[in-house]
Design a protein around this motif. Structure first.
Motif: not given
Length: 561
Positions: A171-172, A190-193, A228-231, A261-265
Motif C-alpha cells: 500500500e501507499g 501516488e501510483l495506486i489510484s 486506495p486498495p491494497l495491491m 525516490d520511491l516509498e511503499w509499505r
C-alpha cells in the motif's frame, strides 16, 4: 520478458466493507500431514528409518541431509510447512522462499534499460497471521535515472521459485520525481489510484495497473472504502504464476528527471510448499527430535507436528577400551617426545659441527688465495725491487721496474679487495654480488681495451647468496674474461645476468674468433666445471670458429631474505 517476481499465496479474501478480512488458511484435513520426511542421508548415503521414525547416524558424520517431500490429502494440494531440529535450531524454520518488488526503467519503446529488485522473505516484522491486524512496514529507495530511460514501471509477480508460497500486500506506493534542473520543484505521484473497475471486489483493477502471468487470479486487490486498495498477490499453487504491473501509458515519464525516490509499505508471510532439503553439519553425539508441521499460507499451524528422531551414535573414544588405549598412547607419546627431543639436540649439534666445517673450509680457501695469489705477487714484487736496486745506474731499467712494481701493487690491492668482499657477510645476497661482478668486468675489460656491454635488470630480488657461491661465481666469470682477453681477440663482451623465480643465470658472450668444440673443452673448462659443481651450479660452454664463445652458468637460489 525481463522482470523479477515474488511467489505469494493467500487463502481467504478481503471484505467489501472496506476492511481487510482475516485471511484464514483453513484447517488441516484431519490430523494427517501433507508433508513428511522423505529420506535422511549421511555424507550422501541414505540411512534406514525404523517404524517409530528413528534414524541412527554415525559419529563424525560431516553432513546430515534431511529431504522433505510433500503430497496431497483429500484432493488438496500441499500448502506451506515448517521444521525445527530441537537442540540445534533456535526456533521454527521455513525453507527459504523469496518474493520481489521490482522497479524498472524503460526506454521510449518499452524495452528495459535497467532495474532494481527488492527482496522479501520470511515474515515481515509485526506479522500476526492476518492482513487486517498485521503492521505494514515502510520501505524507501532512491534511484538514479539511467541514460536512455523514458518511463518508470513497477512490476510485482509470483514467477519466482515454484515452491515459494505465502502472502504479500502493498500500500501507499508513491514516487517523487527529482528534476535535473535544481530550479524546478520535485513532483510526487501516488501510483495506486482510488479509481478503476470493480474496486469493491478482489478481482477489481486500479487505474493504470494490469495483471500478467499464466494465472491472472494470483493478482488481487484489497478493497478499502474511501481509500486506495491494497495491491495483493495470492498464489496457492506451485505450478502457476501471476502478478501486477503498471501499464506503459500510466508509468511516470522521466524526461528531465535525474532521480526517483520511491516509498511503499508492505506486509508479508513467505514460506515454502514443495520438496526441499535441509543440511546439518557435524552434529554432536546425542538424540535430536526433528519436528515437521503443516502451516497455512499465512504461516499459522494446521496440525500437530510430526516427529522424526535422529540419534548420533556416541564416538568410539567414550568406550572403556578406548580410555585404556588412550593411556597407553599417552605413555608412548611421552616416549616419542623424549626421543624426538633427543634427536633435535643431536641435529642441532650436527648443524653446529657443519657450520664449523664450513668456517674451516672458508678459512682454508682464504689461506689458499692468500698463498697462491698474494704470495706469488709479493714474491714478484720483491724480485722487481731487487732488479731495480741492481740496475740503479740505468734510469730506463729502473723506470721499467717501478712501472712493474706499480702494476703489481695495484693487482695486489684488487686481490685484497676481492678477498675482503668474499668473506664479508654483508655481501651475502644477490644485490651484493651483481654490482661487484659488473664493476670487475667493466674495469678488467676496459684495461684490455675490449668493450663491455652489461644486460642487468633494473631491480633484483634480495636473495641470499653464500660466500662460497659468490666466490665460485666470481672466479668462473674471471676465468671466462681472462680467456676472452687472452685467446678470443674479441672487440666486445656481453655480460647478461637474470634472476627469475629460483634460478640465477649468468652469461658471458664474446664476438671473438671462437674455437673448435674439442678446444673449448680443453681450455680450462674442466677446472671451471669443478668450481660450478662445488656450489651445485650447471655450466655450459659452446663455440665455433669465427662465431665467438658463450659461457652460461645457472645456479638455483634458496629464496628471498
Amino acid at each position: 520478458m525481463w522482470y523479477a517476481s515474488a511467489w505469494i499465496a493467500v487463502i481467504g479474501g478481503v471484505s467489501l466493507d472496506g476492511s481487510v478480512r482475516a485471511l484464514g488458511g483453513g484447517g488441516a484435513v484431519g490430523d494427517e500431514a501433507m508433508v513428511r520426511v522423505g529420506r535422511v542421508t549421511a555424507d550422501g548415503v541414505e540411512l534406514p528409518q525404523d517404524a517409530s521414525g528413528l534414524v541412527r547416524v554415525k559419529a563424525y558424520t560431516r553432513m546430515v541431509d534431511v529431504d522433505f517431500s510433500t503430497g496431497s490429502v483429500g484432493g488438496r494440494a500441499p500448502l506451506r510447512y515448517r521444521f525445527q531440529l530441537e537442540g540445534v535450531d533456535a526456533g521454527w524454520r521455513d525453507p527459504l522462499g523469496v518474493m520481489r518488488f521490482t522497479v524498472r526503467f524503460n526506454d521510449s519503446k518499452g524495452n528495459a534499460v535497467s532495474g532494481e529488485e527488492f527482496d522479501a522473505h520470511g515474515q515481515s516484522p509485526g506479522w500476526t497471521g492476518a492482513l487486517e491486524t498485521s503492521a505494514f512496514i515502510p520501505r524507501r529507495a532512491s534511484l538514479e535515472v539511467p541514460a536512455g530511460a523514458a518511463r518508470l514501471q513497477i512490476w510485482m509477480g509470483s514467477a519466482g521459485p515454484a515452491q515459494t508460497m505465502g502472502v504479500y500486500a502493498l500500500e501507499g506506493l508513491a514516487v517523487t520525481l527529482v528534476p535535473a534542473d535544481p530550479q524546478q520543484a520535485s513532483q510526487r505521484l501516488e501510483l495506486i489510484s482510488g479509481t478503476g473497475s470493480l474496486l469493491d471486489q478482489p478481482e477489481g483493477t486500479p487505474l493504470g495497473w494490469a495483471r500478467h502471468g499464466n494465472r491472472l487470479g494470483v493478482a488481487q486487490i484489497g478493497p478499502r472504502r474511501g481509500r486506495p486498495p491494497l495491491m495483493v498477490m495470492r498464489d496457492d499453487r506451485p505450478d502457476a504464476f501471476g502478478g501486477w504491473l503498471t501499464g506503459n501509458e500510466h508509468s511516470p515519464l522521466l524526461e528531465g528527471i535525474r532521480r526517483v525516490d520511491l516509498e511503499w509499505r508492505e506486509a508479508y508471510s513467505i514460506g515454502w510448499g514443495g520438496s526441499a532439503r535441509q543440511s546439518y553439519a557435524y552434529l554432536p553425539a546425542g538424540e535430536y527430535r526433528l519436528r515437521l508441521q503443516d502451516v497455512t499460507l499465512e504461516g499459522q499451524p494446521m496440525a500437530e507436528s510430526s516427529v522424526t528422531r535422529i540419534v548420533v551414535v556416541p564416538p568410539f573414544y567414550e568406550a572403556p577400551w578406548f580410555r585404556v588405549l588412550l593411556g597407553l598412547a599417552a605413555v608412548g607419546g611421552a616416549a616419542g617426545w623424549v626421543r624426538r627431543a633427543t634427536r633435535l639436540r643431536m641435529q642441532r649439534r650436527l648443524d653446529a659441527l657443519e657450520r664449523e666445517r664450513v668456517v674451516d673450509r672458508e678459512r682454508s680457501r682464504i689461506a689458499r688465495d692468500l698463498h697462491d695469489n698474494l704470495g706469488a705477487d709479493l714474491t714478484h714484487l720483491a724480485l722487481i725491487s731487487d732488479l731495480a736496486q741492481a740496475d740503479a745506474a740505468d734510469p730506463d731499467k729502473v723506470r721499467k721496474c717501478f712501472d712493474q712494481i706499480f702494476e703489481t701493487a695495484r693487482n695486489l690491492t684488487r686481490q685484497v679487495d676481492e678477498i675482503v668482499w668474499a668473506v664479508n657477510p654483508a655481501n651475502d645476497s644477490l644485490n651484493g654480488f651483481v654490482p661487484f661482478l659488473s664493476n670487475y668486468a667493466q674495469h678488467f675489460l676496459s684495461a684490455a681495451e675490449v668493450a663491455c656491454r652489461l644486460e642487468i635488470p633494473a631491480s633484483l630480488p634480495d636473495t641470499p647468496l653464500s660466500s662460497a657461491e659468490r666466490h665460485a661465481l666470481l672466479m668462473l666469470v674471471k676465468e671466462a674474461l681472462h680467456n676472452v682477453v687472452k685467446h678470443a681477440h674479441a672487440t666486445e663482451v656481453r655480460l647478461r645476468i637474470r634472476a627469475e623465480g629460483s634460478l640465477l643465470e649468468i652469461v658471458v658472450e664474446d664476438d671473438g674468433c671462437g674455437m673448435a668444440e674439442r678446444v673449448v673443452e680443453g681450455d680450462g673448462t674442466g677446472n671451471m666445471r669443478q668450481r660450478a659443481a662445488a656450489i651445485g651450479a650447471s655450466l655450459e660452454r659452446w663455440s665455433s670458429p669465427g662465431e665467438g664463445t658463450t659461457l652460461r652458468v645457472r645456479l638455483g637460489l634458496k629464496g628471498s631474505v
